[in-house]
Design an enzyme around this catalytic site. Structure first.
Site, PDB file in Angstrom:
ATOM      1  CE  LYS A 129      64.683 -69.639 -19.574  1.00 22.98           C
ATOM      2  NZ  LYS A 129      63.881 -69.423 -20.782  1.00 22.98           N
ATOM      3  CG  ASP A 169      61.267 -71.222 -18.857  1.00 21.04           C
ATOM      4  OD1 ASP A 169      61.317 -70.760 -20.000  1.00 21.04           O
ATOM      5  OD2 ASP A 169      61.524 -72.420 -18.604  1.00 21.04           O
TER       6      ASP A 169
HETATM    7  N1  GLU Z   1      60.778 -68.106 -20.707  1.00 21.23           N
HETATM    8  C1  GLU Z   1      60.351 -67.539 -21.958  1.00 21.23           C
HETATM    9  C2  GLU Z   1      61.309 -67.958 -23.051  1.00 21.23           C
HETATM   10  O1  GLU Z   1      61.809 -69.054 -23.033  1.00 21.23           O
HETATM   11  C3  GLU Z   1      60.079 -66.047 -21.866  1.00 21.23           C
HETATM   12  C4  GLU Z   1      61.187 -65.196 -21.354  1.00 21.23           C
HETATM   13  C5  GLU Z   1      60.809 -63.743 -21.090  1.00 21.23           C
HETATM   14  O2  GLU Z   1      59.666 -63.368 -21.284  1.00 21.23           O
HETATM   15  O3  GLU Z   1      61.720 -63.002 -20.691  1.00 21.23           O
HETATM   16  O4  GLU Z   1      61.569 -67.247 -23.991  1.00 21.23           O
END
Ligand code: GLU
Length: 448
Positions: A129, A169
């Protein structure tokens, strides 16, 4: 005290001592550890391999300066991060969050949860992340572009289609992904697989914008049907009004529910006739405006200041789709008193530890974030597949795969809970199933 309880407690004490100021991260760890006793009892090798301590420590945390020039010509500085948490199952995968609250604790909690969420999809993606404390709210497109270009100038050194694949996100949508991708391509080369959530024109996947919200509703429908219920004719409360909330609203409505609430960071609207999807999208995406505009334009809607979880009207299903710790124990109790018998999480860690305790004590149907909101990252992994194939699948094909993945995730959580005699504790079922997968992959690769 059993050897396993002792191991869990001493590992947690250690993590707390090493990360004393990281409240959100410690909360996510505590939530996971609280469910792992049965699986650690069944696998003595996990203790011998000291797998908990290894899993809790991120493989790498990158932090960097992001300088940019605002519209008045003033130089601003934000902090950028990428937490590359675990690559046992595949390249680091997870979104970028741009929000003033972002710090290392928040990104570590999100990266940590992402490891388990991603493995539950059954697709080969590890967990990571990233993001920044930059606030896109109220900024011009040109300011957002300059920030994204500066952010990517550093981030590009650390990512790649087989190494680490960021996505969106909170605060990072199609506009930001476009700017980030443009800068990546300028500095490196055209390589669509380095980011997901891209616009369709340059390697995006159909259904990716809808995926987290649709996936949440598919997961919840599976959970409801396994318990003799469905979305049909149910009254639903949704928090948030961004991408996840919008498409959860659309899909729940298509399945016959009436969604009466959505919210933003200032307040919420109640519309007993059902929230109007098109008007909501127009206000949030086209005008980038607040929900007060919705209430001003829709006679049947009322606007209230404060948290939607303080709304005291009858409802059946709650879908928190805003942000971490948006529901506390008192609010959880009130929801249940008002009739809510099912709650599934579109946001990451929206329920605090007290709220989770209340769900459990009252035996409501609870779909935890790691399982219930995995649809977004699942379709991101399908986007990576399409980029590798240099093909794009139809809407129907991606949607069908998403439905199958969400059904599998629910079945995995359910059967794992049953195997360990945990009844309908889908939180424990999902945690245990995901933990086993990651632990086994790590052990097979040796002490690395
Ligand atoms: N931010 C999204 C999550 O919390 C998607 C992440 C992504 O697609 O890599 O899973």
């Amino acid at each position: 005290m059993s050897r396993v309880t002792d191991y869990i407690q001493s590992t947690f004490q250690d993590v707390r001592a090493r990360n004393p100021h990281e409240a959100e991260y410690l909360q996510a760890v505590e939530e996971l550890l609280a469910t792992l006793e049965p699986v650690l009892e069944a696998h003595p090798e996990y203790l011998e391999e000291n797998i908990l301590a290894r899993m809790l420590e991120p493989e790498r945390v990158i932090s960097f300066r992001v300088p940019w020039t605002d519209k008045d010509g003033k130089v601003q500085v934000n902090r950028g991060y990428r937490v590359q948490y675990n690559s046992a199952v595949g390249p680091y995968k997870g979104g970028l969050r741009f929000h003033p609250s972002v710090n290392q604790s928040i990104l570590k909690f999100l990266g940590f949860e992402q490891i388990f969420k991603n493995v539950l999809t059954g697709l080969p993606i590890g967990g990571g992340k990233g993001g920044s404390d930059f606030d896109p709210k109220g900024k011009t497109d040109a300011e957002v572009m300059r920030f994204c270009q500066s952010f990517m100038s550093e981030l590009q050194k650390h990512i790649g289609p087989s190494l680490d694949v960021p996505a969106g996100d909170i605060g990072v949508g199609a506009r930001e992904i476009g700017y980030l991708y443009g800068q990546y391509k300028r500095l490196r080369q055209f390589d669509a697989g380095v980011l997901t959530g891209k616009p369709l024109a340059f390697g995006g996947s159909l259904i990716r914008p809808e995926a987290t919200g649709y996936g949440l509703v598919y997961f919840t429908e599976n959970m409801l049907q396994a318990n003799g219920k469905s979305f049909k004719d149910q009254t639903v409360l949704i928090s948030g009004s961004g991408n996840v909330a919008q498409y959860a609203l659309q899909k729940a409505t298509q399945l016959g529910a009436t969604v009466i609430a959505v919210s933003d960071s200032n307040g919420y609207i109640i519309d007993e006739n059902g929230i109007d999807f098109d008007l909501l999208v127009e206000i949030k995406e086209k005008r980038r405006a607040r929900l007060t505009e919705y209430a001003a334009e829709k006679a049947s809607a009322r606007y209230y200041e404060g948290s939607v979880w303080d709304y005291q009207g009858p409802a059946d299903i709650a879908l928190p789709c805003a942000t971490q710790n948006e529901i506390n124990g008192t609010q959880a109790k009130a929801l249940i008193q008002n009739g809510v018998y099912c709650l599934a999480e579109g946001a990451n860690m929206p329920s605090d530890l007290d709220a989770i305790k209340i769900y459990k004590e009252n035996d409501i149907l609870y779909g935890p974030a790691k399982a219930a909101n995995a649809g977004g990252v699942a379709v991101s992994a399908l986007e990576m597949s399409q980029n590798s194939l240099r093909l794009s699948w139809t809407k129907e094909e991606v949607d069908q795969r998403l439905q199958d993945i969400m059904e599998n995730i629910f079945t995995t959580a359910k059967t794992t809970a049953e195997t360990y005699n945990l009844g309908k504790d889908y939180l424990a079922g999902a945690n245990i199933a995901a933990f086993e997968e990651v632990a086994n992959a790590m052990i097979a690769q040796g002490v690395v």
